[in-house]
Write a protein that holds these residues in place. Structure first.
Motif, PDB file in Angstrom:
ATOM      1  N   GLY A  87      -5.979  -1.949   4.819  1.00 36.78           N
ATOM      2  CA  GLY A  87      -6.383  -1.268   5.516  1.00 36.78           C
ATOM      3  C   GLY A  87      -6.222  -0.597   6.491  1.00 36.78           C
ATOM      4  N   PHE A  88      -4.885   0.137   6.573  1.00 35.40           N
ATOM      5  CA  PHE A  88      -4.251   0.065   7.684  1.00 35.40           C
ATOM      6  C   PHE A  88      -3.382   1.968   6.787  1.00 35.40           C
ATOM      7  CE2 PHE A  88      -0.182   2.334   8.573  1.00 35.40           C
ATOM      8  CZ  PHE A  88       0.022   2.261  10.466  1.00 35.40           C
ATOM      9  N   ARG A  89      -4.485   3.174   8.168  1.00 39.40           N
ATOM     10  CA  ARG A  89      -4.415   3.952   8.227  1.00 39.40           C
ATOM     11  C   ARG A  89      -4.374   5.119   9.630  1.00 39.40           C
ATOM     12  NH1 ARG A  89      -9.248   8.238   6.527  1.00 39.40           N
ATOM     13  NH2 ARG A  89      -7.806  10.535   6.891  1.00 39.40           N
ATOM     14  N   ILE A  90      -3.574   6.018   9.233  1.00 37.62           N
ATOM     15  CA  ILE A  90      -3.312   6.643  11.143  1.00 37.62           C
ATOM     16  C   ILE A  90      -3.866   7.754  10.361  1.00 37.62           C
ATOM     17  CG2 ILE A  90      -2.164   5.237  12.090  1.00 37.62           C
ATOM     18  CD1 ILE A  90       0.768   6.569  12.006  1.00 37.62           C
ATOM     19  N   ASP A  91      -3.631   8.775  11.005  1.00 35.36           N
ATOM     20  CA  ASP A  91      -4.802  10.289  11.275  1.00 35.36           C
ATOM     21  C   ASP A  91      -4.414  11.445  10.519  1.00 35.36           C
ATOM     22  OD1 ASP A  91      -7.464   9.420  11.370  1.00 35.36           O
ATOM     23  OD2 ASP A  91      -6.241   8.409  13.273  1.00 35.36           O
ATOM     24  N   HIS A  92      -2.731  11.286  10.449  1.00 34.78           N
ATOM     25  CA  HIS A  92      -1.867  11.885  10.139  1.00 34.78           C
ATOM     26  C   HIS A  92      -1.447  11.878   8.527  1.00 34.78           C
ATOM     27  CE1 HIS A  92       1.052   9.573  12.413  1.00 34.78           C
ATOM     28  NE2 HIS A  92       2.059  10.385  11.048  1.00 34.78           N
ATOM     29  N   MET A  93      -1.378  10.800   7.949  1.00 32.64           N
ATOM     30  CA  MET A  93      -0.608  10.655   7.398  1.00 32.64           C
ATOM     31  C   MET A  93      -1.422  10.858   6.198  1.00 32.64           C
ATOM     32  SD  MET A  93      -1.368   6.200   6.405  1.00 32.64           S
ATOM     33  CE  MET A  93      -2.563   6.022   5.744  1.00 32.64           C
ATOM     34  N   PRO A  94      -0.893  11.436   4.938  1.00 32.10           N
ATOM     35  CA  PRO A  94      -1.742  11.874   3.594  1.00 32.10           C
ATOM     36  C   PRO A  94      -2.360  10.587   2.832  1.00 32.10           C
ATOM     37  CG  PRO A  94       0.920  11.315   2.664  1.00 32.10           C
ATOM     38  CD  PRO A  94       1.127  10.943   4.570  1.00 32.10           C
ATOM     39  N   TYR A  95      -3.900  10.562   2.767  1.00 36.31           N
ATOM     40  CA  TYR A  95      -4.287   9.171   2.542  1.00 36.31           C
ATOM     41  C   TYR A  95      -5.486   9.805   1.086  1.00 36.31           C
ATOM     42  CZ  TYR A  95      -8.413   6.162   3.036  1.00 36.31           C
ATOM     43  OH  TYR A  95      -9.207   4.787   2.459  1.00 36.31           O
ATOM     44  N   GLY A  96      -5.402   8.864   0.714  1.00 36.67           N
ATOM     45  CA  GLY A  96      -6.143   9.226  -0.645  1.00 36.67           C
ATOM     46  C   GLY A  96      -5.798   8.424  -1.899  1.00 36.67           C
ATOM     47  N   GLY A  97      -6.440   8.875  -3.235  1.00 37.40           N
ATOM     48  CA  GLY A  97      -6.201   7.634  -4.385  1.00 37.40           C
ATOM     49  C   GLY A  97      -5.727   8.246  -5.377  1.00 37.40           C
ATOM     50  N   VAL A  98      -5.687   7.072  -6.764  1.00 35.43           N
ATOM     51  CA  VAL A  98      -5.694   7.880  -8.055  1.00 35.43           C
ATOM     52  C   VAL A  98      -6.886   6.877  -8.664  1.00 35.43           C
ATOM     53  CG1 VAL A  98      -3.832   8.059  -7.527  1.00 35.43           C
ATOM     54  CG2 VAL A  98      -4.192   6.470  -9.081  1.00 35.43           C
ATOM     55  N   LYS A  99      -6.739   7.736  -9.879  1.00 31.79           N
ATOM     56  CA  LYS A  99      -8.088   6.395 -11.043  1.00 31.79           C
ATOM     57  C   LYS A  99      -9.131   7.600 -10.028  1.00 31.79           C
ATOM     58  CE  LYS A  99      -5.838   2.648 -11.174  1.00 31.79           C
ATOM     59  NZ  LYS A  99      -5.272   1.716 -12.115  1.00 31.79           N
ATOM     60  N   ASP A 100     -10.465   6.194 -10.490  1.00 29.83           N
ATOM     61  CA  ASP A 100     -11.559   6.301  -9.476  1.00 29.83           C
ATOM     62  C   ASP A 100     -11.598   7.407  -8.099  1.00 29.83           C
ATOM     63  OD1 ASP A 100     -12.824   6.862 -12.060  1.00 29.83           O
ATOM     64  OD2 ASP A 100     -14.952   5.393 -12.003  1.00 29.83           O
ATOM     65  N   SER A 101     -10.979   6.377  -7.744  1.00 32.51           N
ATOM     66  CA  SER A 101     -10.218   6.556  -5.995  1.00 32.51           C
ATOM     67  C   SER A 101     -10.525   7.875  -5.332  1.00 32.51           C
ATOM     68  CB  SER A 101      -8.982   5.378  -5.522  1.00 32.51           C
ATOM     69  OG  SER A 101      -9.796   4.502  -5.842  1.00 32.51           O
ATOM     70  N   GLY A 102     -10.686   9.098  -5.973  1.00 26.21           N
ATOM     71  CA  GLY A 102     -10.486  10.251  -5.058  1.00 26.21           C
ATOM     72  C   GLY A 102      -9.828  11.409  -5.997  1.00 26.21           C
ATOM     73  N   LEU A 103      -9.729  12.546  -5.593  1.00 25.55           N
ATOM     74  CA  LEU A 103      -9.450  13.385  -5.513  1.00 25.55           C
ATOM     75  C   LEU A 103      -8.283  14.465  -4.649  1.00 25.55           C
ATOM     76  CD1 LEU A 103      -8.892  15.681  -8.149  1.00 25.55           C
ATOM     77  CD2 LEU A 103     -10.580  16.440  -7.603  1.00 25.55           C
ATOM     78  N   GLY A 104      -6.886  14.723  -4.822  1.00 24.69           N
ATOM     79  CA  GLY A 104      -7.231  15.309  -3.107  1.00 24.69           C
ATOM     80  C   GLY A 104      -6.647  14.672  -1.957  1.00 24.69           C
ATOM     81  N   ARG A 105      -6.138  15.101  -1.302  1.00 24.02           N
ATOM     82  CA  ARG A 105      -5.789  14.106   0.076  1.00 24.02           C
ATOM     83  C   ARG A 105      -6.102  14.580   1.665  1.00 24.02           C
ATOM     84  NH1 ARG A 105      -4.509  11.593  -3.275  1.00 24.02           N
ATOM     85  NH2 ARG A 105      -2.351  10.262  -4.011  1.00 24.02           N
ATOM     86  N   GLU A 106      -6.855  13.684   2.068  1.00 21.86           N
ATOM     87  CA  GLU A 106      -6.750  13.674   3.572  1.00 21.86           C
ATOM     88  C   GLU A 106      -5.247  13.685   4.390  1.00 21.86           C
ATOM     89  OE1 GLU A 106     -10.374  12.382   4.724  1.00 21.86           O
ATOM     90  OE2 GLU A 106     -11.721  14.098   3.809  1.00 21.86           O
ATOM     91  N   GLY A 107      -5.529  13.667   5.859  1.00 20.91           N
ATOM     92  CA  GLY A 107      -4.788  13.676   6.614  1.00 20.91           C
ATOM     93  C   GLY A 107      -5.148  14.502   6.721  1.00 20.91           C
ATOM     94  N   VAL A 108      -4.752  15.152   8.324  1.00 17.67           N
ATOM     95  CA  VAL A 108      -4.853  16.650   8.723  1.00 17.67           C
ATOM     96  C   VAL A 108      -3.749  17.740   8.523  1.00 17.67           C
ATOM     97  CG1 VAL A 108      -4.808  18.077  10.827  1.00 17.67           C
ATOM     98  CG2 VAL A 108      -5.429  15.760  10.774  1.00 17.67           C
TER      99      VAL A 108
END
Length: 477
Positions: free
Chosen positions: A441-462
């Protein structure tokens, strides 16, 4: 707080009353009192949002980076002035513990600051050309804004996850049409008033309150060039199929896991796992749902963890000590309980909790289950509630396999003091991020954030979202 509430959509810097016959009633998630009634927009009104967003884009795409940055910094200052009001509103409409709501607003300020900084750092690359047919030529890419970004944001971070879409879009010069979660639209509408205040052109950011059948126009409208969605995998992948030729960014769910190696500091793990699994009633995409513990330390771990669970404060999210407040909706409380009961019927054992704690306020007891099997819903699906699966493993390899035995792959935590295990886990785990000696559950807002498989597509983080929301154009000379 009530003067702070807006109860109409925001289109072209105007507050627009919906023309639909239906009304959205937004409630306080703890005591169910009515916060606001908002009339839904009809399809023509949503079309008008695209019209003004396109006009705003044509204007903003000509701005220099300094101007884009300056206006975002003005948004930062405007948000700082109303920090407390935003935290109170998030706590009320999202049922978020007040200290966590304050932390969210702090993160929102950071997200906007990073967006303002990144506006001046958007860069392309020099492309090597000086060989074969390219001898004597030079080339570079430059990133360009693309147009309207259509966004759907979730209830659990009603401001920060909206700003992870709005901030990068404005940093580029894209305009935004945002549909917030029907559970928590008021925070996004309150933020829209800041857009108006700091001097963005009409249509730069539009917040539209409409029903799903109307909102699907965001997917089919050709002027919307990027679609960004944060929410459930079932909905996200279905919307992607309807998004036609648009670029799509999906931040979806998970059933995040933690591995506890025999070399881990057990007290440190327990200290981090309590908020990791139970903060905000587990209604976080990267909340720890599964925990696999080395059998050599399992008994000691269970004893310490159960002691720590006893200390969890449940109740009114306005109380500073509460971390386990209401579930967003009664139907989800019932679903969580059904899944737990189903697991028990299939052989799982309840170590603590396993029941609805407060029916009137939709609070579920912090729950730990063991003796589970991978096909139980509490293991294989995203529970989005205060439920932790705890099972022992004899080998580190087995734990890795169990973490990977999931349709999700967002983030995973590994507690170990062996560098060989760290390297092995990083190479083997099928997730978007591996956190060493920390919960997922750790996230800071500039890091690349996202997942693989059913967890997503692409990355957030500004910075990474800016790349997703722009197009590189090549110049050869």
């Amino acid at each position: 707080m009530h003067s702070f509430l807006k109860n109409t959509s925001f289109i072209g810097n105007q507050w627009v009353q919906g023309n639909s016959n239906d009304i959205l009633r937004v409630k306080n998630k703890y005591n169910q009192s009515l916060l606001a009634e908002i009339s839904y927009l009809n399809a023509d009104q949503l079309d008008s949002a695209f019209d003004v967003a396109q006009i705003a884009f044509e204007q903003m795409k000509t701005w220099d980076a300094g101007k884009r940055s300056e206006l975002l910094f003005k948004l930062v200052e405007a948000l700082k002035e109303q920090q407390e009001s935003f935290a109170q509103l998030i706590s009320a409409e999202a049922g978020k513990p007040i200290e966590y709501a304050k932390a969210e607003v702090n993160r929102c300020i950071t997200t906007l600051e990073i967006s303002a900084q990144e506006a001046k750092r958007i860069q392309g690359e020099v492309v090597p050309m000086n060989f074969d047919q390219g001898v004597g030529k030079n080339a570079f890419t430059q990133r360009f804004a693309v147009g309207i970004v259509g966004c759907i944001s979730p209830f659990n971070f009603p401001l920060n996850l909206a700003l992870h879409k709005i901030g990068p879009a404005l940093a580029l010069g894209n305009s935004v049409v945002l549909k917030p979660s029907p559970y928590t639209p008021l925070t996004a509408l309150a933020f829209a008033s800041l857009i108006q205040k700091v001097g963005y052109p009409a249509g730069a950011v539009n917040v539209v309150i409409c029903e799903n059948d109307v909102a699907e126009k965001i997917l089919t409208e050709p002027r919307v060039k990027v679609f960004s969605f944060t929410g459930s995998p079932q909905v996200g992948w279905e919307l992607k199929n309807k998004a036609l030729k648009k670029k799509v960014i999906l931040e979806l769910g998970g059933n995040a896991a933690v591995i506890v190696d025999h070399s881990a500091d057990i007290e440190d793990v327990c200290e981090k796992l309590i908020p990791g699994a139970f903060l905000y009633s587990g209604q976080i995409c990267i909340s720890t749902q599964r925990c696999y513990v080395d059998s050599n330390v399992y008994d000691e771990f269970v004893e310490k963890l159960l002691e720590a669970v006893e200390e969890i404060e449940s109740g009114n999210p306005a109380n500073k000590k509460v971390i386990n407040g209401p579930i967003i909706d009664e139907s989800h409380v019932e679903r969580i309980h059904e899944w737990v009961q189903e697991a028990v019927a299939q052989g799982a054992k309840v170590l603590t909790g396993g029941h609805i704690l407060d029916e009137d306020h939709n609070i579920y007891a912090p729950t730990i289950l063991t003796d589970t099997s991978p096909d139980m819903k509490v293991v294989s699906e995203e529970i989005f509630g205060p439920v932790l699966i705890l099972d022992k493993t004899d080998y580190f390899d087995d734990a890795i396999e169990l973490v990977n035995d999931s349709k999700y792959g967002l983030q995973a935590g590994v507690f170990t003091n062996q560098i060989s295990q760290m390297k092995y886990a990083f190479n083997k785990l099928e997730v978007g991020a591996v956190l060493m000696n920390n919960v997922p559950g750790f996230r800071i807002d500039h890091m690349p954030y996202g997942g693989v498989k059913d967890s997503g597509l692409g990355r957030e983080g500004v910075k990474y979202t800016i790349e997703e929301m722009s197009e590189p154009k090549l110049l050869i000379f």
